[in-house]
Design an enzyme around this catalytic site. Structure first.
Site, PDB file in Angstrom:
ATOM      1  N   GLY A 227      49.841  49.260  34.000  1.00  0.00           N
ATOM      2  CA  GLY A 227      48.383  49.150  33.912  1.00  0.00           C
ATOM      3  C   GLY A 227      47.890  48.567  32.592  1.00  0.00           C
ATOM      4  O   GLY A 227      46.680  48.419  32.406  1.00  0.00           O
ATOM      5  N   GLU A 270      55.911  50.858  33.450  1.00  0.00           N
ATOM      6  CA  GLU A 270      55.981  49.880  34.552  1.00  0.00           C
ATOM      7  C   GLU A 270      54.956  48.769  34.414  1.00  0.00           C
ATOM      8  O   GLU A 270      54.105  48.597  35.291  1.00  0.00           O
ATOM      9  CB  GLU A 270      55.662  50.568  35.885  1.00  0.00           C
ATOM     10  CG  GLU A 270      56.514  51.688  36.300  1.00  0.00           C
ATOM     11  CD  GLU A 270      55.912  52.435  37.521  1.00  0.00           C
ATOM     12  OE1 GLU A 270      54.879  51.999  38.070  1.00  0.00           O
ATOM     13  OE2 GLU A 270      56.493  53.438  37.897  1.00  0.00           O
ATOM     14  N   PRO A 271      54.959  47.986  33.360  1.00  0.00           N
ATOM     15  CA  PRO A 271      53.942  46.946  33.242  1.00  0.00           C
ATOM     16  C   PRO A 271      54.242  45.739  34.123  1.00  0.00           C
ATOM     17  O   PRO A 271      55.404  45.315  34.234  1.00  0.00           O
ATOM     18  CB  PRO A 271      54.023  46.543  31.768  1.00  0.00           C
ATOM     19  CG  PRO A 271      55.443  46.830  31.393  1.00  0.00           C
ATOM     20  CD  PRO A 271      55.895  47.986  32.223  1.00  0.00           C
ATOM     21  N   GLY A 272      53.213  45.208  34.737  1.00  0.00           N
ATOM     22  CA  GLY A 272      53.349  43.959  35.476  1.00  0.00           C
ATOM     23  C   GLY A 272      52.523  42.896  34.771  1.00  0.00           C
ATOM     24  O   GLY A 272      53.034  41.989  34.121  1.00  0.00           O
ATOM     25  N   ARG A 309      42.177  36.580  42.994  1.00  0.00           N
ATOM     26  CA  ARG A 309      41.584  37.650  42.179  1.00  0.00           C
ATOM     27  C   ARG A 309      40.048  37.576  42.070  1.00  0.00           C
ATOM     28  O   ARG A 309      39.382  38.593  42.229  1.00  0.00           O
ATOM     29  CB  ARG A 309      42.209  37.683  40.780  1.00  0.00           C
ATOM     30  CG  ARG A 309      43.726  37.852  40.777  1.00  0.00           C
ATOM     31  CD  ARG A 309      44.289  38.168  39.396  1.00  0.00           C
ATOM     32  NE  ARG A 309      43.899  39.474  38.946  1.00  0.00           N
ATOM     33  CZ  ARG A 309      42.964  39.700  38.046  1.00  0.00           C
ATOM     34  NH1 ARG A 309      42.364  38.701  37.445  1.00  0.00           N
ATOM     35  NH2 ARG A 309      42.643  40.932  37.716  1.00  0.00           N
ATOM     36  N   CYS A 343      37.502  27.251  53.644  1.00  0.00           N
ATOM     37  CA  CYS A 343      36.330  27.301  54.513  1.00  0.00           C
ATOM     38  C   CYS A 343      35.716  28.705  54.569  1.00  0.00           C
ATOM     39  O   CYS A 343      35.777  29.380  55.595  1.00  0.00           O
ATOM     40  CB  CYS A 343      36.750  26.841  55.892  1.00  0.00           C
ATOM     41  SG  CYS A 343      35.369  26.538  56.943  1.00  0.00           S
ATOM     42  N   GLU A 344      35.211  29.147  53.443  1.00  0.00           N
ATOM     43  CA  GLU A 344      34.503  30.428  53.368  1.00  0.00           C
ATOM     44  C   GLU A 344      33.477  30.298  52.243  1.00  0.00           C
ATOM     45  O   GLU A 344      33.806  29.780  51.171  1.00  0.00           O
ATOM     46  CB  GLU A 344      35.452  31.580  52.984  1.00  0.00           C
ATOM     47  CG  GLU A 344      36.578  31.788  53.944  1.00  0.00           C
ATOM     48  CD  GLU A 344      36.773  33.250  54.328  1.00  0.00           C
ATOM     49  OE1 GLU A 344      35.925  34.087  53.962  1.00  0.00           O
ATOM     50  OE2 GLU A 344      37.766  33.515  54.997  1.00  0.00           O
ATOM     51  N   TYR A 372      49.524  38.272  39.406  1.00  0.00           N
ATOM     52  CA  TYR A 372      48.766  38.389  40.659  1.00  0.00           C
ATOM     53  C   TYR A 372      48.068  37.065  40.987  1.00  0.00           C
ATOM     54  O   TYR A 372      46.978  37.047  41.538  1.00  0.00           O
ATOM     55  CB  TYR A 372      47.774  39.556  40.588  1.00  0.00           C
ATOM     56  CG  TYR A 372      48.456  40.852  40.189  1.00  0.00           C
ATOM     57  CD1 TYR A 372      49.314  41.496  41.074  1.00  0.00           C
ATOM     58  CD2 TYR A 372      48.278  41.397  38.914  1.00  0.00           C
ATOM     59  CE1 TYR A 372      49.971  42.663  40.708  1.00  0.00           C
ATOM     60  CE2 TYR A 372      48.928  42.564  38.537  1.00  0.00           C
ATOM     61  CZ  TYR A 372      49.772  43.187  39.437  1.00  0.00           C
ATOM     62  OH  TYR A 372      50.429  44.336  39.056  1.00  0.00           O
TER      63      TYR A 372
HETATM   64  N1  LLP Z   1      53.520  50.368  39.146  1.00  0.00           N
HETATM   65  C1  LLP Z   1      52.977  50.530  40.367  1.00  0.00           C
HETATM   66  C2  LLP Z   1      53.434  51.605  41.225  1.00  0.00           C
HETATM   67  C3  LLP Z   1      51.963  49.670  40.800  1.00  0.00           C
HETATM   68  O1  LLP Z   1      51.413  49.826  41.999  1.00  0.00           O
HETATM   69  C4  LLP Z   1      51.525  48.623  39.943  1.00  0.00           C
HETATM   70  C5  LLP Z   1      50.454  47.723  40.358  1.00  0.00           C
HETATM   71  C6  LLP Z   1      52.147  48.495  38.683  1.00  0.00           C
HETATM   72  C7  LLP Z   1      53.137  49.388  38.324  1.00  0.00           C
HETATM   73  C8  LLP Z   1      51.803  47.408  37.721  1.00  0.00           C
HETATM   74  O2  LLP Z   1      50.502  47.425  37.287  1.00  0.00           O
HETATM   75  P1  LLP Z   1      50.038  46.432  36.119  1.00  0.00           P
HETATM   76  O3  LLP Z   1      50.825  46.775  34.880  1.00  0.00           O
HETATM   77  O4  LLP Z   1      50.328  45.049  36.570  1.00  0.00           O
HETATM   78  O5  LLP Z   1      48.600  46.684  35.977  1.00  0.00           O
HETATM   79  N2  LLP Z   1      46.260  42.611  42.358  1.00  0.00           N
HETATM   80  C9  LLP Z   1      45.577  43.352  41.335  1.00  0.00           C
HETATM   81  C10 LLP Z   1      46.474  44.369  40.682  1.00  0.00           C
HETATM   82  C11 LLP Z   1      47.112  45.299  41.676  1.00  0.00           C
HETATM   83  C12 LLP Z   1      48.105  46.199  41.029  1.00  0.00           C
HETATM   84  C13 LLP Z   1      48.856  46.981  42.018  1.00  0.00           C
HETATM   85  N3  LLP Z   1      49.826  47.854  41.446  1.00  0.00           N
HETATM   86  C14 LLP Z   1      44.979  42.388  40.325  1.00  0.00           C
HETATM   87  O6  LLP Z   1      45.112  41.173  40.499  1.00  0.00           O
HETATM   88  O7  LLP Z   1      44.312  42.800  39.372  1.00  0.00           O
END
Ligand code: LLP
Length: 414
Positions: A227, A270-272, A309, A343-344, A372
């Site tokens: 997050g 768990e960073p994405g 997004r 087309c939206e 994302y």
């Molecule tokens: N761990 C779990 C279990 C998750 O579901 C997620 C994201 C993460 C880690 C990583 O979160 P992050 O560090 O990336 O914030 N599509 C949306 C974000 C959806 C995130 C879903 N889960 C966007 O574009 O903002």
């Protein structure tokens, strides 16, 4: 460190226009140096051997980026067999992975267990399912600590308005089911939501999880979630997340907890987004400019099929206009709405945005599109998903995924 696409070095020996001429538009461009730098920052969040980083694959699952992330020493989280499959292809060992399931079938769990990957379950019924397919196995429990965070209600994944996790109040039920199937609870995990720039809710979540964690004596790890936000309004002076401050608080809490727990336990995050967002820019071309009643529309090939997004969450991405390969000064601005070719009516990349006056043929760079972005692309309207290229450390560039072809659209038919 170069993390700024406004900086010419972001593009290596090339520039956005040359890249589009060579690879077509729209086009995802990633910068290897930025990606590696972000991996290092996260790895250095806590200076302990018990600390590790699981990259959350859903943010961007391009295999070449996964290989770099692995090379930087990160482990990974997977949410589906597809992600596990790709992570293994990228060279990750099953022991480096955690699968975080949500409402999945027994078959899917069997696939994960069969591949030697630890499973996290997030409901009592999924714990039952796991017990039935893997009696005596090891499992992690995803708890919902009761506090959530996130940039939009759709991405808040804890608290009382979300499907995720098991509330701490059901702890005894968890233990009873685990006992019935002789399961060993080796992990507790959580993810309270996506994108915080103020660490307070995250810390509250960690404290709540640790209170739960202490009641499980056989833990091998505690996974405190992702997050970590990035400043999408970077050109408007938005501040970065204070990682040092967060690190200090986390360190104190975790060390204290380990004292109470009586031994060291691995701690994962768990960073994405934090890892990949800023390394990626989405390039597109302006194809038409029109005024419909009072609104001036800048029509581009950056449809919501290539970046969802803004439509899905009203997300803000900075847009930089390039002409002849150089960014135009942003002093002179007019209010426009930037749209795609889908087309939206909702196909809007930026509404009422102050942008440098744009001409047909200009290149637009959508910043911070690495997370994302491609991973949420689709073929809606049977548009082709874009190519992805990597600007490498030596300034060169490499195609890391080709654009879809028309033939790809026929691939799954008989
Ligand atoms: N761990 C779990 C279990 C998750 O579901 C997620 C994201 C993460 C880690 C990583 O979160 P992050 O560090 O990336 O914030 N599509 C949306 C974000 C959806 C995130 C879903 N889960 C966007 O574009 O903002």
């Amino acid at each position: 460190m170069n993390n700024n696409p406004m900086d010419t070095s972001f593009w290596g020996n090339s520039d956005p226009e040359k890249l589009i001429n060579k690879y077509g538009a729209p086009l995802y461009v990633y910068n290897e140096e930025t990606l590696r730098a972000r991996c290092k920052e996260m790895k250095n969040l806590l200076p302990y051997p018990w600390f590790s980083v699981n990259y959350s694959t859903k943010a961007n699952s391009n295999i070449e980026l996964l290989k770099i992330i692995r090379d930087e020493g990160l482990n990974a989280d997977a949410m589906s067999p597809g992600e596990i499959y790709l992570l293994v292809k990228a060279g990750f060992e099953p022991s480096q992975l955690l699968y975080i399931g949500n409402n999945v079938s027994a078959e899917e769990m069997k696939y994960v267990v069969g591949n030697g990957v630890t499973v996290s379950v997030d409901s009592l019924s999924q714990l039952e399912t796991f017990g039935r397919i893997n009696q005596g196995g090891k499992v992690s429990i995803r708890f919902n600590p009761g506090v959530g965070a996130g940039h939009h209600e759709k991405v808040v994944t804890a608290g009382n308005k979300t499907k995720f996790g098991i509330p701490g109040s059901l702890l005894e039920e968890v233990k009873t089911i685990a006992k019935r199937y002789s399961l060993k609870i080796v992990g507790v995990n959580q993810h309270i939501g996506s994108l915080f720039l103020d660490g307070k809710p995250y810390i509250d979540g960690v404290k709540a999880l640790l209170e739960i964690a202490i009641q499980f004596p056989e833990l091998e790890f505690v996974d405190i979630g992702g997050g970590f936000g990035i400043p999408y309004k970077r050109l408007h002076g938005e501040a970065r997340l204070d990682l040092t401050g967060l690190s200090d608080v986390l360190e104190a809490i975790l060390l204290d907890w380990m004292k109470d727990y009586g031994r060291e336990v691995k701690v994962k995050i768990e960073p994405g987004r934090y890892i990949v967002a800023e390394s990626g820019v989405l390039l597109g071309t302006v194809h038409s400019i029109k005024k419909n009643y009072e609104i001036k529309y800048i029509g581009t090939d950056i449809g919501s099929n290539v970046i969802m997004r803004p439509v899905m969450y009203d997300s803000y991405h900075e847009i930089v206009v390039y002409r002849n390969g150089t960014p135009l000064s942003s002093d002179d601005r007019e209010k426009v709405t930037v749209v795609g070719n889908i087309c939206e009516s909702g196909d809007i990349l930026a509404r009422d945005r102050g942008l440098t006056p744009v001409k047909e043929g200009d290149t637009l760079a959508v910043l911070d599109a690495g997370a994302y972005g491609y991973s949420m692309c689709s073929n809606y309207n049977l548009r082709l998903r874009p190519a992805e290229i990597l600007v490498t450390d030596d300034g060169g560039e490499r195609l890391i995924r080709r654009r879809d072809t028309l033939e790809d659209l026929m691939r799954n038919y008989f």
